[in-house]
Scaffold this motif. Structure first.
Motif, PDB file in Angstrom:
ATOM      1  N   VAL A  20       0.791  -4.575  -7.423  1.00 21.21           N
ATOM      2  CA  VAL A  20       0.384  -4.606  -8.832  1.00 21.21           C
ATOM      3  C   VAL A  20      -0.316  -3.310  -9.232  1.00 21.21           C
ATOM      4  CG1 VAL A  20      -1.092  -5.744 -10.527  1.00 21.21           C
ATOM      5  CG2 VAL A  20       0.251  -7.118  -8.929  1.00 21.21           C
ATOM      6  N   GLY A  21      -1.297  -2.892  -8.460  1.00 22.58           N
ATOM      7  CA  GLY A  21      -2.023  -1.672  -8.772  1.00 22.58           C
ATOM      8  C   GLY A  21      -1.164  -0.430  -8.669  1.00 22.58           C
ATOM      9  N   ALA A  22      -0.251  -0.407  -7.702  1.00 25.28           N
ATOM     10  CA  ALA A  22       0.619   0.759  -7.535  1.00 25.28           C
ATOM     11  C   ALA A  22       1.549   0.930  -8.727  1.00 25.28           C
ATOM     12  CB  ALA A  22       1.428   0.630  -6.244  1.00 25.28           C
ATOM     13  N   TYR A 121       4.335   6.784   4.289  1.00 21.50           N
ATOM     14  CA  TYR A 121       3.738   7.505   3.172  1.00 21.50           C
ATOM     15  C   TYR A 121       2.226   7.663   3.321  1.00 21.50           C
ATOM     16  CZ  TYR A 121       8.269   7.055   0.929  1.00 21.50           C
ATOM     17  OH  TYR A 121       9.612   7.140   0.636  1.00 21.50           O
ATOM     18  N   ALA A 122       1.678   7.276   4.469  1.00 26.79           N
ATOM     19  CA  ALA A 122       0.268   7.546   4.747  1.00 26.79           C
ATOM     20  C   ALA A 122       0.052   9.059   4.750  1.00 26.79           C
ATOM     21  CB  ALA A 122      -0.135   6.934   6.080  1.00 26.79           C
ATOM     22  N   PRO A 123      -1.103   9.529   4.294  1.00 24.29           N
ATOM     23  CA  PRO A 123      -1.278  10.957   4.004  1.00 24.29           C
ATOM     24  C   PRO A 123      -1.168  11.907   5.189  1.00 24.29           C
ATOM     25  CG  PRO A 123      -3.349   9.762   3.782  1.00 24.29           C
ATOM     26  CD  PRO A 123      -2.280   8.734   3.892  1.00 24.29           C
ATOM     27  N   GLY A 246      -3.798   4.008  10.834  1.00 21.57           N
ATOM     28  CA  GLY A 246      -2.461   3.734  10.339  1.00 21.57           C
ATOM     29  C   GLY A 246      -1.756   4.926   9.736  1.00 21.57           C
ATOM     30  N   GLY A 247      -2.169   6.137  10.109  1.00 24.41           N
ATOM     31  CA  GLY A 247      -1.534   7.346   9.588  1.00 24.41           C
ATOM     32  C   GLY A 247      -2.338   8.049   8.521  1.00 24.41           C
ATOM     33  N   ARG A 248      -3.549   7.575   8.288  1.00 26.46           N
ATOM     34  CA  ARG A 248      -4.370   8.206   7.257  1.00 26.46           C
ATOM     35  C   ARG A 248      -5.056   9.470   7.768  1.00 26.46           C
ATOM     36  NH1 ARG A 248      -9.971   5.829   4.576  1.00 26.46           N
ATOM     37  NH2 ARG A 248     -10.696   7.869   3.873  1.00 26.46           N
ATOM     38  N   ILE A 249      -5.455   9.480   9.037  1.00 24.77           N
ATOM     39  CA  ILE A 249      -6.240  10.582   9.588  1.00 24.77           C
ATOM     40  C   ILE A 249      -5.487  11.223  10.748  1.00 24.77           C
ATOM     41  CG2 ILE A 249      -8.419  11.224  10.700  1.00 24.77           C
ATOM     42  CD1 ILE A 249      -9.675   8.768   9.318  1.00 24.77           C
ATOM     43  N   MET A 250      -5.435  12.546  10.770  1.00 26.32           N
ATOM     44  CA  MET A 250      -4.828  13.302  11.859  1.00 26.32           C
ATOM     45  C   MET A 250      -5.890  14.196  12.485  1.00 26.32           C
ATOM     46  SD  MET A 250      -1.792  16.146  11.567  1.00 26.32           S
ATOM     47  CE  MET A 250      -1.481  17.347  12.874  1.00 26.32           C
ATOM     48  N   ALA A 260      -7.081  11.864   3.854  1.00 26.40           N
ATOM     49  CA  ALA A 260      -6.964  11.720   2.407  1.00 26.40           C
ATOM     50  C   ALA A 260      -6.932  10.242   2.056  1.00 26.40           C
ATOM     51  CB  ALA A 260      -5.699  12.412   1.893  1.00 26.40           C
ATOM     52  N   PRO A 261      -7.223   9.889   0.820  1.00 23.96           N
ATOM     53  CA  PRO A 261      -7.181   8.483   0.410  1.00 23.96           C
ATOM     54  C   PRO A 261      -5.773   7.901   0.531  1.00 23.96           C
ATOM     55  CG  PRO A 261      -8.367   9.817  -1.202  1.00 23.96           C
ATOM     56  CD  PRO A 261      -7.714  10.771  -0.250  1.00 23.96           C
ATOM     57  N   ASP A 262      -5.734   6.602   0.737  1.00 25.97           N
ATOM     58  CA  ASP A 262      -4.473   5.888   0.864  1.00 25.97           C
ATOM     59  C   ASP A 262      -3.793   5.740  -0.495  1.00 25.97           C
ATOM     60  OD1 ASP A 262      -2.402   4.115   1.345  1.00 25.97           O
ATOM     61  OD2 ASP A 262      -3.713   2.365   1.500  1.00 25.97           O
ATOM     62  N   GLN A 263      -2.571   6.258  -0.599  1.00 27.17           N
ATOM     63  CA  GLN A 263      -1.752   6.057  -1.792  1.00 27.17           C
ATOM     64  C   GLN A 263      -0.331   5.664  -1.399  1.00 27.17           C
ATOM     65  OE1 GLN A 263      -1.868   9.168  -4.718  1.00 27.17           O
ATOM     66  NE2 GLN A 263      -4.065   8.966  -5.029  1.00 27.17           N
TER      67      GLN A 263
END
Length: 308
Positions: A20-22, A121-123, A246-250, A260-263
């Protein structure tokens, strides 16, 4: 160009929390209706089934199928036959072969079929892919463990045939793995723990490799309490690369280089809007094939019953 008018079919936790938010945040996308037997959204037209939506609902261009995977094939076929673009939540289905007729239907109708893998699509996923491309990878380990009672409360379908059990989150890790590694991978062995009262595993250990013999291991577990683990670690000739959250931080050798924030879901809908302009499809079945092969090759162990 007018907005892509989208109806969400299946209005459970993931639809409420993410879809919904996306849709609201993506230019060119509009949420036009909801189809669900048990839930609705104020001020939006609501229907019990996708068939009722298509017969009695407002004009729409596309459906986003957020129902359990066991029923998505029939719903997708119905929507494509009605001339609608179709987004499939992950996993795209309960089996690999059932996607082929849908791909053909979408092609013939010049409509989009989009099998989504939101974790790709995680940052930090693309930075990880770029970094690994110029290194010699020695080994990869996946540690993907979470508490099913927190993330899937009361969702009995996940324990039924086709529900995937622990592979429902585990396939997210496999979607990242198949994106960041330079060569295709395949399963060589698996241990699957099935609760005595369930038809899907609660934990799994996998061994995978590629044509060059890369050592890849994966641990999936739905029984994790306390801190949750969604990590992929690659040992290379130029240091250790870790993808976490989950792929947000490297991180490289412990130093964070991407965060970066999750989008993820916003990126999915940006992609869906773009595909729908031309009716192109995007259906990568590599993660689903790995899960199917894990079931084919897996040694089945019976463990204590699961009580939600």
């Amino acid at each position: 160009m007018t907005d892509l008018r989208i109806a969400i079919v299946g209005f459970g936790k993931i639809a409420r929390d993410q879809h919904v938010g996306a849709i609201a945040a993506v230019p060119g996308a509009t949420l036009a209706a909801v189809a669900s037997r048990n839930a609705s959204l104020p001020e939006l037209p609501h229907f019990a089934t996708v068939e009722e939506l298509l017969e009695k609902g407002p004009p729409i261009d596309a459906v986003s199928l957020c129902t359990p995977p066991q029923v998505r094939r029939a719903q997708a076929a119905t929507a494509l036959a009605a001339g609608k673009h179709v987004m499939l939540e992950k996993p795209p289905g309960t089996g690999v072969a059932e996607l082929d007729p849908l791909i053909a239907m979408a092609r013939d109708a010049k409509r989009t079929l989009f099998a989504t893998w939101h974790s790709r699509y995680a940052p930090a996923v693309e930075p990880a892919r770029a970094w690994l491309a110029s290194r010699r990878i020695k080994s990869v380990h996946i540690n993907w463990k979470e508490d099913v009672r927190v993330w899937h409360p009361g969702q009995a379908w996940i324990w039924e045939p086709g529900g995937l059990g622990v592979f429902d989150p585990g396939i997210n890790a496999l979607s990242i793995l198949t994106r960041i590694l330079p060569r295709p991978v395949f399963v060589t062995a698996a241990e699957l723990d099935f609760p005595a009262n369930c038809q899907a595993p609660i934990a799994a250990d996998l061994k995978l490799t590629d044509i060059g013999g890369l050592a890849i291991t994966a641990e999936f577990d739905f029984r994790q309490t306390g801190p949750q683990s969604w990590d992929i670690v690659a040992e290379t000739d130029q240091g250790q690369m870790t993808l976490s959250r989950g792929g947000r931080i490297m991180a490289i050798d412990g130093k964070v280089v991407a965060d970066a924030p999750d989008q993820e879901y916003r990126e999915l809908y940006r992609r869906f809007v773009k595909l729908a302009v031309t009716g192109a499809s995007d259906v990568d079945l590599a993660p689903l094939r790995l899960v199917a092969d894990a079931f084919l090759l897996g040694r089945r162990n019976i463990v204590e019953p699961f009580v939600d």
